[in-house]
Design an enzyme around this catalytic site. Structure first.
Site, mmCIF file in Angstrom:
data_model
loop_
_atom_site.group_PDB
_atom_site.id
_atom_site.type_symbol
_atom_site.label_atom_id
_atom_site.label_comp_id
_atom_site.label_asym_id
_atom_site.label_seq_id
_atom_site.Cartn_x
_atom_site.Cartn_y
_atom_site.Cartn_z
ATOM 1 N N ASP A 36 0.841 -1.194 0.000
ATOM 2 C CA ASP A 36 0.000 0.000 0.000
ATOM 3 C C ASP A 36 0.875 1.243 0.000
ATOM 4 O O ASP A 36 1.963 1.250 0.578
ATOM 5 C CB ASP A 36 -0.888 0.015 1.253
ATOM 6 C CG ASP A 36 -2.192 -0.718 1.030
ATOM 7 O OD1 ASP A 36 -2.529 -0.955 -0.134
ATOM 8 O OD2 ASP A 36 -2.854 -1.064 2.021
ATOM 9 N N ASP A 290 -4.572 -2.940 5.457
ATOM 10 C CA ASP A 290 -4.980 -2.490 6.787
ATOM 11 C C ASP A 290 -6.486 -2.482 6.999
ATOM 12 O O ASP A 290 -6.952 -2.388 8.126
ATOM 13 C CB ASP A 290 -4.427 -1.090 7.069
ATOM 14 C CG ASP A 290 -4.933 -0.062 6.060
ATOM 15 O OD1 ASP A 290 -5.619 -0.451 5.088
ATOM 16 O OD2 ASP A 290 -4.640 1.137 6.253
ATOM 17 N N ASP A 294 -9.299 -5.169 2.477
ATOM 18 C CA ASP A 294 -8.052 -5.815 2.082
ATOM 19 C C ASP A 294 -8.009 -7.290 2.481
ATOM 20 O O ASP A 294 -7.111 -8.016 2.045
ATOM 21 C CB ASP A 294 -6.861 -5.106 2.730
ATOM 22 C CG ASP A 294 -6.685 -3.681 2.230
ATOM 23 O OD1 ASP A 294 -7.019 -3.424 1.064
ATOM 24 O OD2 ASP A 294 -6.227 -2.827 3.014
#
Length: 672
Positions: A36, A290, A294
């Site tokens: 990310d 997070d 996801d």
């Protein structure tokens, strides 16, 4: 299990909590990390430059901040909400005028929040919205009139690395959402600075053979600008080629996913698709995340990594949970996992070699020489061996500079050859001691069956040539103890005139010799066996990589115990057929010298086996990430070679016979 358990404890000290032990092995094998951008490569500490706030439809910059703050919920501690609220000039008094009636939180599909508010003095009901700029823009009833200026400003912000946050307002009263006439108030530029160490960390990951792919939901231009600021490759692509009307085949999409340095404008379902396609290309994929959205991708990845402050759903779906922000902790975990993997591989080679050695050594001694070894000594040998081997979990090792994998052909070949070499060493010295009289020339006690047969024939010629056969001895349950077997051989046995009694006497002498020979063989097997750990723990010569002190201590302590056992013995236990007696000091010294002689060339044997398999005599780990090898735990069971930087930056090429060109120009915000 001990190695991985201690390794998990080591990773925990580096702020990486392992939730699945086998993930340590897979982390060492990882060759692609999908990371990310927000919060991992960047600080996730947003800031706003009030001067650059863009307004439309006649609103002022102050209006943009107020309406943005009204559409925020600071109790959720969401970074964007906190940033917008803290930068509002009326943040301390704003809720004195408004009452919140309903709030629609952000979700990754709609990409917006909506607050339904009531003005306390007038009773007027309004709605404010903040979210992705293109989402908010599409809601404006006058979007065709403001299209040019809004698109240009969004692209300008993106090219400077700013995330544009759209703000809109509707003053139609208490009506349904689909009946509202929204007006865009403006755009708030949000700047999320890159972490100071992110660029160096990514370059370190590349040096370790790991391709880091940045994944972000932001615009393509923002992703490219972030790459520029980090000093990393910027071959970023959107996920539009995943659509059915992209005109690309599945193989072409797989190739594009593998070659890209990152992806922008990503939705949650795209993350899962990216991981799946990379795995189809035989990569071991790590994924950071997070949020709840996801979780599917984290579960699908070979190594799911929940970053600091991840939701419970993300943590539950992950294999490793980080307790520190940023990418550097992942690199620390990768290096630690590779060290753990090396210890596991060293243990595997050593254990297989010892298994081969024990099975073949005592199998050959039993079948070829009709010679037995007591089971209790095998147990003691295993206990001392296991105690020493456990220290491998604390050994000094060097992590591989490239992703590791289980090359089972090399592991088994090396272990089997070393095991057979040790088998030969034991069988040879046993044959010399038991079937020849060479030991008497070294002024050592005679344990030979040949000299015993010669003595029997010389003392009783009237019984005929070779009248006594050692293989026909009948062994009593209790070991016959004598103070002096040499005297017994020369006087008692020689004086007997009846063949059966004489044969029993010589069998007693033979039992004594075999019992003492077992003490000698035990020391030899123990010393050469455990010394092999110093050969298997390194690819170089054993003296070039210093083992941990605990390994050295465990080895010498175990061999001290083994030497004492071999010298003292068990006073004839457990039975006459497999009695165990202590050998002389001369044989103790010979066992150590013989072990050193056969230990000396083992490094060369190890390197020769590796050369025969790989044609590589280097004493360091290969720079190639993966060849076609087997890896326990990986779904495909094999890996392809890792893509190099020039391949990842490829802009022209051919996939499946179809030519394609990936434009080097940034995709701008257009066509909404």
């Amino acid at each position: 299990s001990v190695t991985m358990a201690l390794g998990a404890m080591t990773l925990a000290r580096k702020d990486a909590i392992v939730t699945r032990l086998t993930a340590i092995e897979e982390l060492a094998s990882m060759d692609i990390l999908c990371s990310d951008k927000t919060g991992t490569l960047t600080l996730n500490k947003l800031s706003i430059d009030p001067i650059t706030i863009f307004t439309v439809n006649g609103y002022q910059q102050k209006d943009v901040l107020i309406d943005g703050a009204l559409a925020a919920r600071i109790e959720n501690n969401e970074p964007i909400d906190l940033c917008v609220h803290d930068n509002c000039p009326e943040k301390d008094s704003i809720w004195e005028d408004y009452e919140l009636l309903h709030y629609v939180p952000f979700d990754p599909v709609n990409k917006r929040t909506i607050a339904k508010l009531k003005h306390k003095r007038t009773g007027k009901i309004i709605r404010t919205c903040k979210g992705a700029p293109w989402v908010v823009y599409e809601m404006d009833v006058n979007r065709d009139e403001i299209a040019g200026t809004v698109k240009a400003k969004i692209n300008e912000f993106a090219s400077r690395g700013y995330r544009a946050l759209g703000v809109a307002r509707a003053e139609d009263g208490d009506v349904e959402l689909d009946q509202l006439k929204w007006k865009m108030v403006g755009l708030i530029p949000l700047f999320d600075p890159p972490r100071v160490d992110s660029g160096d960390t990514i370059r370190e990951a590349n040096r370790l053979g790991i391709d880091v792919k940045m994944i972000t939901g932001d615009q393509l231009a923002i992703g490219v600008e972030t790459c520029r600021q980090l000093g990393i490759p910027s071959d970023i692509s959107t996920t539009e080629f995943f659509s059915y009307n992209s005109g690309k085949s599945s193989d072409q999409i797989d190739e594009l996913v593998e070659q890209c340095d990152g992806f922008a404008e990503v939705f949650p379902e795209h993350k899962y698709e990216i991981v799946k396609r990379l795995q189809q290309r035989d990569h071991v994929v790590g994924m950071t995340g997070d949020g709840v959205n996801d979780a599917p991708a984290l579960k699908k990845a070979d190594i799911g990594i929940a970053v600091d402050d991840a939701t419970d759903a993300a943590r539950a779906a992950s294999d490793i949970v980080l307790r520190s922000p940023g990418l550097s902790v992942i690199i620390d975990a990768i290096i630690a996992s590779r060290m753990i993997f090396q210890r596991m591989k060293n243990y595997a080679i050593y254990s297989i070699a010892m298994t081969v050695r024990i099975v073949f050594t005592f199998g050959l001694l039993t079948t070829l020489y009709n010679w037995y070894f007591p089971a209790i000594i095998i147990v003691i040998l295993a206990v001392l061996n296991d105690g020493t081997v456990m220290t491998i979990a604390k050994d000094n090792v060097k992590p591989s500079p490239q992703p590791d994998s289980w090359n089972l052909r090399e592991v088994f070949s090396t272990a089997i050859v070393l095991g057979l070499w040790l088998t030969v060493s034991t069988v040879v010295i046993f044959h010399i001691a038991y079937r020849t009289t060479a030991m008497t020339e070294l002024h050592l006690e005679d344990y030979s069956v040949v000299s015993l047969m010669d003595a029997a024939n010389a003392a009783h010629p009237k019984f005929g040539l070779d009248w006594w056969d050692a293989n026909k001895c009948v062994w009593p349950q209790t070991f016959h103890k004598s103070d002096d077997f040499t005297k017994m051989l020369n006087t008692t046995c020689a004086a007997l005139t009846e063949p059966t009694a004489a044969a029993e006497c010589y069998c007693d002498v033979l039992a004594d010799r075999q019992a003492k020979l077992r003490g000698f063989v035990y020391i030899t097997v123990s010393v050469t066996g455990q010394a092999t750990i110093f050969i298997t723990r390194t690819r170089r010569f054993f003296w070039e990589d210093k083992p941990a002190n605990i390994v050295m201590f465990a080895f010498f302590f175990a061999q001290l115990v083994a030497t004492i056992i071999g010298k003292v013995g068990f006073n004839g236990y457990p039975s006459s057929r497999a009695a165990f007696e202590g050998c002389s000091w001369g044989y103790v010294a010979l066992a150590w010298v013989w072990s050193a002689i056969w230990f000396a060339p083992m490094d060369l044997i190890k390197m020769f086996v590796r050369y025969c398999l790989t044609h590589d005599l280097s004493m360091t780990y290969n720079r190639t990430a993966f060849t076609t090898t087997i890896n326990a735990g990986h779904p495909s069971g094999r890996y392809s070679r890792a893509a190099t930087a020039p391949h990842r930056a490829l802009r022209y090429g051919s996939v499946g016979g179809a030519s394609f060109r990936r434009s080097s120009k940034l995709r701008t915000f257009s066509g909404m």
